[in-house]
Scaffold this motif. Structure first.
Motif, PDB file in Angstrom:
ATOM      1  N   ARG A  67       0.836  -1.214   0.000  1.00 41.66           N
ATOM      2  CA  ARG A  67       0.000   0.000   0.000  1.00 41.66           C
ATOM      3  C   ARG A  67       0.865   1.256   0.000  1.00 41.66           C
ATOM      4  N   LEU A  73      -5.646  -0.443  -6.107  1.00 41.04           N
ATOM      5  CA  LEU A  73      -6.924  -0.951  -5.583  1.00 41.04           C
ATOM      6  C   LEU A  73      -6.706  -2.315  -4.934  1.00 41.04           C
ATOM      7  N   THR A 109      -8.334   2.792  -1.533  1.00 37.65           N
ATOM      8  CA  THR A 109      -9.703   2.942  -2.018  1.00 37.65           C
ATOM      9  C   THR A 109      -9.720   3.890  -3.218  1.00 37.65           C
ATOM     10  N   PRO A 110     -10.800   3.874  -4.000  1.00 37.89           N
ATOM     11  CA  PRO A 110     -10.906   4.847  -5.091  1.00 37.89           C
ATOM     12  C   PRO A 110     -10.767   6.291  -4.590  1.00 37.89           C
ATOM     13  N   ASP A 111     -11.360   6.597  -3.458  1.00 34.97           N
ATOM     14  CA  ASP A 111     -11.224   7.945  -2.889  1.00 34.97           C
ATOM     15  C   ASP A 111      -9.759   8.287  -2.616  1.00 34.97           C
ATOM     16  N   GLU A 112      -9.027   7.332  -2.087  1.00 35.28           N
ATOM     17  CA  GLU A 112      -7.621   7.586  -1.759  1.00 35.28           C
ATOM     18  C   GLU A 112      -6.782   7.778  -3.017  1.00 35.28           C
ATOM     19  N   VAL A 149     -15.912   0.650 -10.755  1.00 33.83           N
ATOM     20  CA  VAL A 149     -15.518   1.190  -9.452  1.00 33.83           C
ATOM     21  C   VAL A 149     -15.848   2.677  -9.441  1.00 33.83           C
ATOM     22  N   SER A 195     -16.673   7.857  -3.642  1.00 31.06           N
ATOM     23  CA  SER A 195     -17.832   8.079  -2.788  1.00 31.06           C
ATOM     24  C   SER A 195     -18.258   9.541  -2.837  1.00 31.06           C
ATOM     25  N   SER A 224      -9.303   4.958   6.615  1.00 33.52           N
ATOM     26  CA  SER A 224      -9.186   3.685   5.899  1.00 33.52           C
ATOM     27  C   SER A 224      -8.160   2.731   6.477  1.00 33.52           C
TER      28      SER A 224
END
Lengths: 166, 166, 166, 166, 166, 166
Positions: free
Chosen positions: F72, F100, F105-108, F141, F144, F165
């Motif tokens: 990560r 991913l 996350t997609p937001d991150e 995907v 949010s 997260s």
């Protein structure tokens, strides 16, 4: 616009100011026919709303609107940087029309990329020039014949320093 | 200058033209108080005479002297590019004085780097600004108080598009 | 060298191969008088031992030692890249001596930076050339007078394509 | 060619020299089967005639024709720089054929990009390699099986420094 | 702080919001011991007050304070970018202490530059690592012995994916 | 795998270790659903087998597998660098899915590019964000609604430093 019904006074005020910065950015862009930039920012709305907001509110609302440099000056700087940075054809396709809109002529835009070749080399100058070619063709714009003429060595420098387009 | 005594007519002619391009570059530089650029080119004389020659004859004699863009326009483009490219403090130290000489004000130079932050990010914009700070201090030049004032959100964009220095 | 007393056979074998790759890198560097690169890698020993190891074992042991390109070829590529990337004076100071060691002449090194000006622009070509000037001065090396001579337009291209140093 | 009927002697002479520099650049390019570069310059004719002129006359006529580096040497430098600079696939597509034309083998070209990975990282080295793959496929060219073989650790460095293609 | 005595309500409100964004940026920086960044922004106060304001208010007040990424995550991204961009030693000298302050260990910082070598090449990874060495020495910080140990080939990948510092 | 029948013991051992490093790289990639990277390396098999080998064995087997940084963490660094370097859409298209897969996350991911805008400017941040939009759409995907919300100025910094997260 955000629903401010349940906000505190401070939060509502901040939202108002935030919105005003965005509105000013939009206004700058509309006055200079910057629809392509508005479109670019809008296309970020679903994926990165904050980046889209900042493009309009910060880059145009807070920065571009400042009087110390005119839009024409700003487009000269931007075209040089987008050329030098490479791989930014998307942005060049938005900023070449902006440049025309704020008073740079096709000759001046193409001359910008020729000038740039000294500082970032020919590959990037050529790539930017090719992008201009496509954008001009799409918009029915062309350079003048004068662009094809080099300055003979015996022409005095004083003539070379005239600024025909101002 | 090269000894042309034993040259053919064509070789002598070419040498003359070559020299004239160099002379025109020098003339452009002298008119805009570009002594720092002349010095930079001269410092290459022992190590790379051809690069020094091309800096003056091609970059200034052939390119900078072309009328399609004024020196003031050219310095805006160049300052943006040198900022974006990073690691070019030597060249910025030569081109910031050139910018002042061709009519950009200290406020406009600093505003150029602020504008640049949108396109190349803060590290390089900050580095260029710090170089300007040193150059201005060495030359007893400073920005005005107006540079410290942001544009309030309620000031109409029309005022924001005025171009005080042209 | 790592204490292999308590390792399994596979671990000991791997350590041996790892050491051999490093040794080969050192051998390449010593043969081409690359002490400055060895020093650079050694200076990483306290802060980033793996990066220092990889510099010698991978970049030189695994890559540079491959026969498809000679060291002279490799130094031409590297000098071009370090020039273009900017801000890599430390590495240029290591690679210019390496270039001399593998058979590039001072004229060829300076010509490399002149050639580079076409592809990455004058600021970076000038910066690399200035670095060469300092390194040559420190080592009592200089360019020849021939470097100062441009090729007259009437000299046939065939002469221009001779390769004096091979 | 420019109509010189009404020019002064000096203007006509300068035009002649200017043309000769261009002709020399064309001659260099034709000898090395650089038609793709000639095409690239020609494609600029309508949009930026001076940039197209400079590409041929300055980059090839004045610089590439200089004897201090051979065309093979120059292509090694250029391939490294185009790889490092990124986003220059158009130029790589022109310079990879040039590299083959001046005597670099497919193995040497691919090895150049592998060598480059050390200096500019894998993304750009991989991108350049992919461009080579496409160009080679279009031209019915391929790398040899030898390219697949690493150098075993016990092979003496002296073998590793042989230069099979010279 | 700006004298708001004679301002309209809207102007005073906007000034208040502007100040609050700046204050939030300062608060973020103080919590993470980002004094070096505060100093950097302050050093711009005389030369480019707006750039100094934006560094604190926009980069930290508006962006860094957002919860979607932690400061530790942000420092990883920033260290990678400053390494890749080259010539940003000033910023690295500010961001390495920030990285330590937000919970990255010296081993993790050095490993970041080793990881970076894959993506931007060794010269820039080495330069960033040397900057870390100086910053660590100045602050009496050092890497652990574990940093010197490669992962043997027979150690299962699962162990390699442990995350000891979270 | 290489036919080891006729090799010396040392050569066979080295081949085994070389293969193990590659296998470890493959294992890392498979665990994190890095099939796109495996594909990218495989696509190099015909043109540059050594570069394909090094991508898996060195970049993932030797470097990525090291425990000092988690996958990560590594993806955060890599996404920042690929954004800053520009022109690396191919690599972003491989690394966004990897991000991913390792828990971003997609937001991150989108926040990473917003954060990047401070350091490399808006053009490259926008280009990376557009690449994410395409990759997310292809994979069903999305970000949010929270990503659309700026942090009001009166929200304490402490809340802004939470790390939802982890």
């Amino acid at each position: 616009m955000t629903d401010m019904t349940n906000m505190t006074d401070t939060a509502a005020t901040e939202t108002t100011i935030r919105q005003k910065r965005y509105d000013r950015g939009l206004e700058v862009l509309k006055r200079i026919n910057g629809e392509s930039v508005i479109e670019l920012a809008d296309s970020l709305r679903e994926i990165s709303p904050e980046l889209g907001y900042q493009t309009v509110a910060w880059a145009y609302g807070d920065s571009y609107s400042r009087p110390a440099l005119s839009p024409r000056d700003r487009q000269l700087i931007t075209l040089g940087m987008l050329t030098s940075q490479g791989g930014e054809e998307t942005e060049l396709r938005a900023h070449i029309p902006l440049a025309l809109a704020v008073g740079l002529t096709p000759d001046e835009i193409v001359e910008t990329f020729l000038h740039a070749a000294v500082y970032c080399g020919f590959p990037r100058a050529i790539n930017a020039t090719q992008t201009a070619r496509k954008v001009f063709a799409e918009r029915g714009v062309s350079v003048s014949a004068a662009a094809a003429t080099p300055v003979p060595v015996d022409v005095p420098v004083r003539s070379a320093r005239s600024t025909p387009s101002q």
